[in-house]
Design a protein around this motif. Structure first.
Motif, PDB file in Angstrom:
ATOM      1  N   ALA A 115       0.833  -1.202   0.000  1.00 15.04           N
ATOM      2  CA  ALA A 115       0.000   0.000   0.000  1.00 15.04           C
ATOM      3  C   ALA A 115       0.871   1.256   0.000  1.00 15.04           C
ATOM      4  O   ALA A 115       0.580   2.237  -0.705  1.00 15.04           O
ATOM      5  CB  ALA A 115      -0.931  -0.001   1.216  1.00 15.04           C
ATOM      6  N   LEU A 116       1.959   1.239   0.762  1.00 14.74           N
ATOM      7  CA  LEU A 116       2.848   2.399   0.809  1.00 14.74           C
ATOM      8  C   LEU A 116       3.579   2.577  -0.515  1.00 14.74           C
ATOM      9  O   LEU A 116       3.760   3.704  -0.996  1.00 14.74           O
ATOM     10  CB  LEU A 116       3.856   2.237   1.950  1.00 14.74           C
ATOM     11  CG  LEU A 116       4.756   3.443   2.229  1.00 14.74           C
ATOM     12  CD1 LEU A 116       3.928   4.687   2.554  1.00 14.74           C
ATOM     13  CD2 LEU A 116       5.721   3.127   3.370  1.00 14.74           C
ATOM     14  N   ILE A 117       3.986   1.476  -1.130  1.00 18.38           N
ATOM     15  CA  ILE A 117       4.642   1.546  -2.440  1.00 18.38           C
ATOM     16  C   ILE A 117       3.685   2.108  -3.480  1.00 18.38           C
ATOM     17  O   ILE A 117       4.052   2.961  -4.299  1.00 18.38           O
ATOM     18  CB  ILE A 117       5.164   0.161  -2.859  1.00 18.38           C
ATOM     19  CG1 ILE A 117       6.274  -0.300  -1.905  1.00 18.38           C
ATOM     20  CG2 ILE A 117       5.679   0.186  -4.292  1.00 18.38           C
ATOM     21  CD1 ILE A 117       6.684  -1.747  -2.087  1.00 18.38           C
ATOM     22  N   ASP A 118       2.435   1.642  -3.452  1.00 24.77           N
ATOM     23  CA  ASP A 118       1.424   2.162  -4.380  1.00 24.77           C
ATOM     24  C   ASP A 118       1.239   3.669  -4.198  1.00 24.77           C
ATOM     25  O   ASP A 118       1.126   4.424  -5.174  1.00 24.77           O
ATOM     26  CB  ASP A 118       0.083   1.465  -4.146  1.00 24.77           C
ATOM     27  CG  ASP A 118       0.062   0.044  -4.680  1.00 24.77           C
ATOM     28  OD1 ASP A 118       0.873  -0.277  -5.560  1.00 24.77           O
ATOM     29  OD2 ASP A 118      -0.771  -0.747  -4.199  1.00 24.77           O
ATOM     30  N   SER A 119       1.194   4.102  -2.949  1.00 28.83           N
ATOM     31  CA  SER A 119       1.001   5.518  -2.663  1.00 28.83           C
ATOM     32  C   SER A 119       2.174   6.349  -3.179  1.00 28.83           C
ATOM     33  O   SER A 119       1.983   7.420  -3.776  1.00 28.83           O
ATOM     34  CB  SER A 119       0.841   5.716  -1.148  1.00 28.83           C
ATOM     35  OG  SER A 119       0.773   7.080  -0.821  1.00 28.83           O
ATOM     36  N   ALA A 120       3.391   5.846  -2.981  1.00 25.84           N
ATOM     37  CA  ALA A 120       4.570   6.565  -3.463  1.00 25.84           C
ATOM     38  C   ALA A 120       4.581   6.617  -4.984  1.00 25.84           C
ATOM     39  O   ALA A 120       4.917   7.656  -5.581  1.00 25.84           O
ATOM     40  CB  ALA A 120       5.837   5.894  -2.940  1.00 25.84           C
ATOM     41  N   ALA A 121       4.201   5.523  -5.630  1.00 26.50           N
ATOM     42  CA  ALA A 121       4.138   5.512  -7.094  1.00 26.50           C
ATOM     43  C   ALA A 121       3.119   6.516  -7.610  1.00 26.50           C
ATOM     44  O   ALA A 121       3.358   7.223  -8.598  1.00 26.50           O
ATOM     45  CB  ALA A 121       3.789   4.099  -7.585  1.00 26.50           C
ATOM     46  N   GLU A 122       1.990   6.593  -6.929  1.00 21.90           N
ATOM     47  CA  GLU A 122       0.953   7.556  -7.330  1.00 21.90           C
ATOM     48  C   GLU A 122       1.450   8.988  -7.193  1.00 21.90           C
ATOM     49  O   GLU A 122       1.160   9.841  -8.044  1.00 21.90           O
ATOM     50  CB  GLU A 122      -0.292   7.341  -6.471  1.00 21.90           C
ATOM     51  CG  GLU A 122      -1.493   8.160  -6.916  1.00 21.90           C
ATOM     52  CD  GLU A 122      -2.735   7.824  -6.110  1.00 21.90           C
ATOM     53  OE1 GLU A 122      -3.603   8.717  -6.013  1.00 21.90           O
ATOM     54  OE2 GLU A 122      -2.832   6.686  -5.598  1.00 21.90           O
ATOM     55  N   ASP A 123       2.215   9.259  -6.135  1.00 28.83           N
ATOM     56  CA  ASP A 123       2.788  10.593  -5.957  1.00 28.83           C
ATOM     57  C   ASP A 123       3.697  10.955  -7.131  1.00 28.83           C
ATOM     58  O   ASP A 123       3.655  12.079  -7.650  1.00 28.83           O
ATOM     59  CB  ASP A 123       3.595  10.664  -4.669  1.00 28.83           C
ATOM     60  CG  ASP A 123       2.709  10.635  -3.410  1.00 28.83           C
ATOM     61  OD1 ASP A 123       1.497  10.887  -3.555  1.00 28.83           O
ATOM     62  OD2 ASP A 123       3.236  10.352  -2.315  1.00 28.83           O
ATOM     63  N   PHE A 124       4.517  10.008  -7.576  1.00 28.97           N
ATOM     64  CA  PHE A 124       5.411  10.270  -8.705  1.00 28.97           C
ATOM     65  C   PHE A 124       4.608  10.410 -10.003  1.00 28.97           C
ATOM     66  O   PHE A 124       4.991  11.202 -10.884  1.00 28.97           O
ATOM     67  CB  PHE A 124       6.453   9.173  -8.822  1.00 28.97           C
ATOM     68  CG  PHE A 124       7.616   9.327  -7.876  1.00 28.97           C
ATOM     69  CD1 PHE A 124       8.547  10.332  -8.042  1.00 28.97           C
ATOM     70  CD2 PHE A 124       7.751   8.461  -6.790  1.00 28.97           C
ATOM     71  CE1 PHE A 124       9.615  10.491  -7.159  1.00 28.97           C
ATOM     72  CE2 PHE A 124       8.818   8.599  -5.903  1.00 28.97           C
ATOM     73  CZ  PHE A 124       9.751   9.621  -6.082  1.00 28.97           C
TER      74      PHE A 124
END
Length: 277
Positions: free
Chosen positions: A261-270
């Motif tokens: 979930a945290l990786i997904d969130s970081a990817a979305e930010d980028f």
């Protein structure tokens, strides 16, 4: 060199070691004492179960008076100029490992890198590199990822420090693609991913990259790396300490579900950042 022919070449290495050891009148234990490994390790070299490190091959040449034969053979089999000298042996071991556990403090591990991310890392480290060098390096990095595509792929565990998710490498779009790639590998159960979040604070194992490898018929190894060098260790006591350090990292890292979930969130930010540039 294909994996089959490479293994056959190592079997030749082992057969020559056995022949020349016996011609010199040494048992496996006696040779092991002289080259600072156990007699069991010598047996594993002879059966092509384990590959010796370069310094061991050099000591074998000295003891058996083989005029550099084993060093030259080792270099031909294991040296790959696409990798740093201290890392070529690690790539060879990855191909036979049954389990790989890795801690990445700053960068996505090479086995999980995408082409765009690998290219950005290469250029950051080598700003004056030729296009040919960059492409060779990226190709070599992507070849390592094939171990996760094989039917007999190893169990692959990785703990990523949150730095890996936050520090931009290349353009935002490339960074988003990289993080999405890691998350997808986790969802496909090719890798078990955990994140060591910032809120966990400092940790004793955070001084550098750590990789642990287990094998079917050989003792485990540990590999650590800093910016300009790496160390491959198979001393049982040191490997045991490294394994304990890794266990402590996993204990304080986020669960696999929370990590994805945290990786997904970081990817979305980028992704958002890419859409505004």
């Amino acid at each position: 060199m294909a994996n089959g022919s490479r293994q056959a070449a190592w079997e030749f290495f082992g057969a020559e070691l056995k022949r020349r050891r016996e011609d010199a009148g040494f048992t496996q234990v006696e040779l092991g004492v002289r080259v600072f490994v156990s007699g069991g390790y010598v047996g594993q070299f002879e059966q092509a179960i384990r590959k010796p490190q370069l310094d061991v091959a050099q000591r074998i040449d000295e003891v058996l008076q083989t005029d550099g034969f084993f060093e030259r053979t080792w270099r031909k089999l294991i040296d790959d100029k696409r990798y740093a000298d201290y890392f070529a042996a690690v790539v060879e071991l990855e191909r036979t490992a049954t389990r790989i556990c890795e801690f990445a403090p700053t960068l996505v591990p090479g086995v999980l890198q995408t082409g765009g991310y690998a290219r950005a890392v290469t250029l950051a480290n080598n700003p004056f590199a030729t296009d040919e060098y960059v492409e060779e390096t990226v190709t070599a990095r992507l070849e390592r990822s094939r171990i996760l595509a094989d039917a007999t792929r190893p169990e692959y565990w990785v703990v990523l420090h949150e730095n890996v998710l936050r520090i931009p490498v290349g353009r935002p779009e490339a960074m988003a693609m990289q993080l999405e790639h890691v998350a997808e590998a986790g969802r496909q159960r090719k890798v078990l991913v955990q994140v060591l979040a910032y809120r966990q604070g400092a940790h004793t194992a955070m001084s550098g990259m750590l990789q642990l490898m287990d094998f079917e018929d050989a003792p485990p190894t540990a590999y650590t790396e800093t910016s300009f060098s790496g160390t491959l260790v198979d001393d049982p006591a040191v490997v045991k300490r490294a394994q304990r350090a890794y266990d402590l990292l996993r204990a304080v890292a986020l669960s696999p579900e929370a990590s994805l979930a945290l990786i997904d969130s970081a990817a979305e930010d980028f992704r958002r950042c890419a859409s505004t540039t």
